[in-house]
Design a protein around this motif. Structure first.
Motif, PDB file in Angstrom:
ATOM      1  N   LEU A  37       0.830  -1.211   0.000  1.00 32.44           N
ATOM      2  CA  LEU A  37       0.000   0.000   0.000  1.00 32.44           C
ATOM      3  C   LEU A  37       0.864   1.262   0.000  1.00 32.44           C
ATOM      4  CD1 LEU A  37      -2.809  -1.141   2.456  1.00 32.44           C
ATOM      5  CD2 LEU A  37      -2.903  -1.007  -0.052  1.00 32.44           C
ATOM      6  N   ALA A  38       1.994   1.240   0.699  1.00 35.37           N
ATOM      7  CA  ALA A  38       2.910   2.387   0.706  1.00 35.37           C
ATOM      8  C   ALA A  38       3.512   2.599  -0.685  1.00 35.37           C
ATOM      9  CB  ALA A  38       4.005   2.186   1.742  1.00 35.37           C
ATOM     10  N   PHE A  39       3.858   1.506  -1.374  1.00 32.11           N
ATOM     11  CA  PHE A  39       4.401   1.619  -2.726  1.00 32.11           C
ATOM     12  C   PHE A  39       3.354   2.218  -3.662  1.00 32.11           C
ATOM     13  CE2 PHE A  39       5.278   0.081  -7.000  1.00 32.11           C
ATOM     14  CZ  PHE A  39       6.601   0.474  -7.144  1.00 32.11           C
ATOM     15  N   ILE A  40       2.118   1.735  -3.566  1.00 33.31           N
ATOM     16  CA  ILE A  40       1.029   2.268  -4.391  1.00 33.31           C
ATOM     17  C   ILE A  40       0.869   3.766  -4.139  1.00 33.31           C
ATOM     18  CG2 ILE A  40      -1.477   2.245  -4.715  1.00 33.31           C
ATOM     19  CD1 ILE A  40      -1.260  -0.854  -4.148  1.00 33.31           C
ATOM     20  N   GLN A  41       0.885   4.178  -2.884  1.00 32.83           N
ATOM     21  CA  GLN A  41       0.752   5.597  -2.551  1.00 32.83           C
ATOM     22  C   GLN A  41       1.915   6.411  -3.112  1.00 32.83           C
ATOM     23  OE1 GLN A  41      -1.878   7.105  -1.392  1.00 32.83           O
ATOM     24  NE2 GLN A  41      -0.862   9.079  -1.531  1.00 32.83           N
ATOM     25  N   SER A  42       3.127   5.853  -3.074  1.00 32.08           N
ATOM     26  CA  SER A  42       4.291   6.585  -3.599  1.00 32.08           C
ATOM     27  C   SER A  42       4.156   6.832  -5.099  1.00 32.08           C
ATOM     28  CB  SER A  42       5.594   5.844  -3.296  1.00 32.08           C
ATOM     29  OG  SER A  42       5.751   4.708  -4.123  1.00 32.08           O
ATOM     30  N   ILE A  43       3.564   5.885  -5.833  1.00 28.37           N
ATOM     31  CA  ILE A  43       3.362   6.066  -7.268  1.00 28.37           C
ATOM     32  C   ILE A  43       2.272   7.108  -7.512  1.00 28.37           C
ATOM     33  CG2 ILE A  43       2.694   4.936  -9.428  1.00 28.37           C
ATOM     34  CD1 ILE A  43       5.496   4.168  -8.305  1.00 28.37           C
ATOM     35  N   ARG A  44       1.217   7.079  -6.716  1.00 33.32           N
ATOM     36  CA  ARG A  44       0.155   8.104  -6.840  1.00 33.32           C
ATOM     37  C   ARG A  44       0.755   9.504  -6.626  1.00 33.32           C
ATOM     38  NH1 ARG A  44      -5.187   6.165  -6.623  1.00 33.32           N
ATOM     39  NH2 ARG A  44      -5.327   3.979  -6.038  1.00 33.32           N
ATOM     40  N   GLU A  45       1.651   9.635  -5.662  1.00 29.54           N
ATOM     41  CA  GLU A  45       2.278  10.933  -5.384  1.00 29.54           C
ATOM     42  C   GLU A  45       3.265  11.325  -6.474  1.00 29.54           C
ATOM     43  OE1 GLU A  45       3.876  10.430  -1.446  1.00 29.54           O
ATOM     44  OE2 GLU A  45       1.868  10.367  -0.545  1.00 29.54           O
ATOM     45  N   LYS A  46       3.914  10.357  -7.093  1.00 31.29           N
ATOM     46  CA  LYS A  46       4.878  10.632  -8.153  1.00 31.29           C
ATOM     47  C   LYS A  46       4.187  11.149  -9.412  1.00 31.29           C
ATOM     48  CE  LYS A  46       8.668   8.313 -10.557  1.00 31.29           C
ATOM     49  NZ  LYS A  46       9.953   8.458  -9.901  1.00 31.29           N
ATOM     50  N   TYR A  47       2.939  10.677  -9.651  1.00 33.41           N
ATOM     51  CA  TYR A  47       2.177  11.063 -10.834  1.00 33.41           C
ATOM     52  C   TYR A  47       0.819  11.645 -10.419  1.00 33.41           C
ATOM     53  CZ  TYR A  47       5.656   8.070 -13.034  1.00 33.41           C
ATOM     54  OH  TYR A  47       6.835   7.508 -13.433  1.00 33.41           O
ATOM     55  N   PRO A  48       0.806  12.819  -9.805  1.00 34.28           N
ATOM     56  CA  PRO A  48      -0.460  13.379  -9.311  1.00 34.28           C
ATOM     57  C   PRO A  48      -1.429  13.786 -10.425  1.00 34.28           C
ATOM     58  CG  PRO A  48       1.294  14.984  -9.084  1.00 34.28           C
ATOM     59  CD  PRO A  48       1.937  13.697  -9.526  1.00 34.28           C
ATOM     60  N   ASP A  49      -0.934  14.010 -11.636  1.00 35.91           N
ATOM     61  CA  ASP A  49      -1.793  14.425 -12.743  1.00 35.91           C
ATOM     62  C   ASP A  49      -2.331  13.249 -13.553  1.00 35.91           C
ATOM     63  OD1 ASP A  49      -1.355  17.043 -12.008  1.00 35.91           O
ATOM     64  OD2 ASP A  49       0.310  17.310 -13.400  1.00 35.91           O
ATOM     65  N   ALA A  50      -2.076  12.034 -13.129  1.00 35.67           N
ATOM     66  CA  ALA A  50      -2.558  10.860 -13.858  1.00 35.67           C
ATOM     67  C   ALA A  50      -4.079  10.830 -13.843  1.00 35.67           C
ATOM     68  CB  ALA A  50      -2.011   9.595 -13.223  1.00 35.67           C
ATOM     69  N   THR A  51      -4.660  10.368 -14.949  1.00 33.53           N
ATOM     70  CA  THR A  51      -6.117  10.286 -15.019  1.00 33.53           C
ATOM     71  C   THR A  51      -6.646   9.113 -14.203  1.00 33.53           C
ATOM     72  OG1 THR A  51      -5.951   9.052 -17.084  1.00 33.53           O
ATOM     73  CG2 THR A  51      -6.276  11.448 -17.237  1.00 33.53           C
ATOM     74  N   HIS A  52      -5.861   8.071 -14.063  1.00 28.99           N
ATOM     75  CA  HIS A  52      -6.237   6.981 -13.160  1.00 28.99           C
ATOM     76  C   HIS A  52      -5.042   6.092 -12.847  1.00 28.99           C
ATOM     77  CE1 HIS A  52      -6.882   4.880 -17.043  1.00 28.99           C
ATOM     78  NE2 HIS A  52      -6.586   3.797 -16.382  1.00 28.99           N
ATOM     79  N   HIS A  53      -5.150   5.361 -11.752  1.00 25.83           N
ATOM     80  CA  HIS A  53      -4.141   4.401 -11.316  1.00 25.83           C
ATOM     81  C   HIS A  53      -4.845   3.064 -11.121  1.00 25.83           C
ATOM     82  CE1 HIS A  53      -1.204   7.567 -10.272  1.00 25.83           C
ATOM     83  NE2 HIS A  53      -2.246   8.241  -9.834  1.00 25.83           N
ATOM     84  N   CYS A  54      -4.347   2.025 -11.758  1.00 26.17           N
ATOM     85  CA  CYS A  54      -4.870   0.672 -11.553  1.00 26.17           C
ATOM     86  C   CYS A  54      -3.843  -0.064 -10.692  1.00 26.17           C
ATOM     87  CB  CYS A  54      -5.028  -0.058 -12.874  1.00 26.17           C
ATOM     88  SG  CYS A  54      -6.179   0.759 -13.979  1.00 26.17           S
TER      89      CYS A  54
END
Length: 81
Positions: A37-54
């Motif tokens: 879950l921490a890794f997933i959150q780090s990717i969300r923070e790295k790409y805040p402008d992404a239209t979605h994260h799967c």
């Protein structure tokens, strides 16, 4: 006894562009659900402008439901204008 499934040795990233969208896929080894879950959150923070994260992660061997997580996958889509 050798494992009958594969676990990544280190984080891997692959990028693909399809119809003006950039897809970034991450695969990484983890040792627990919290680490996944921490890794997933780090990717969300790295790409805040992404239209979605799967996201998905494997919690242990395919036949064992009560062991720590082993790998996490995150795919991020970024639309190009």
């Amino acid at each position: 006894m050798p494992a009958d499934y594969f676990v990544p040795a280190k984080a891997v990233v692959v990028e693909t562009e399809i119809k003006k969208s950039r897809f970034i896929t991450w695969l990484a080894p983890v040792s627990s659900r919290a680490e996944a879950l921490a890794f997933i959150q780090s990717i969300r923070e790295k790409y805040p402008d992404a239209t979605h994260h799967c996201t998905a992660f494997v919690a242990g061997a395919p036949h064992d439901y009560f062991v720590p997580a082993k790998a996490v996958v995150v795919e991020t889509e970024i639309k190009k204008s």
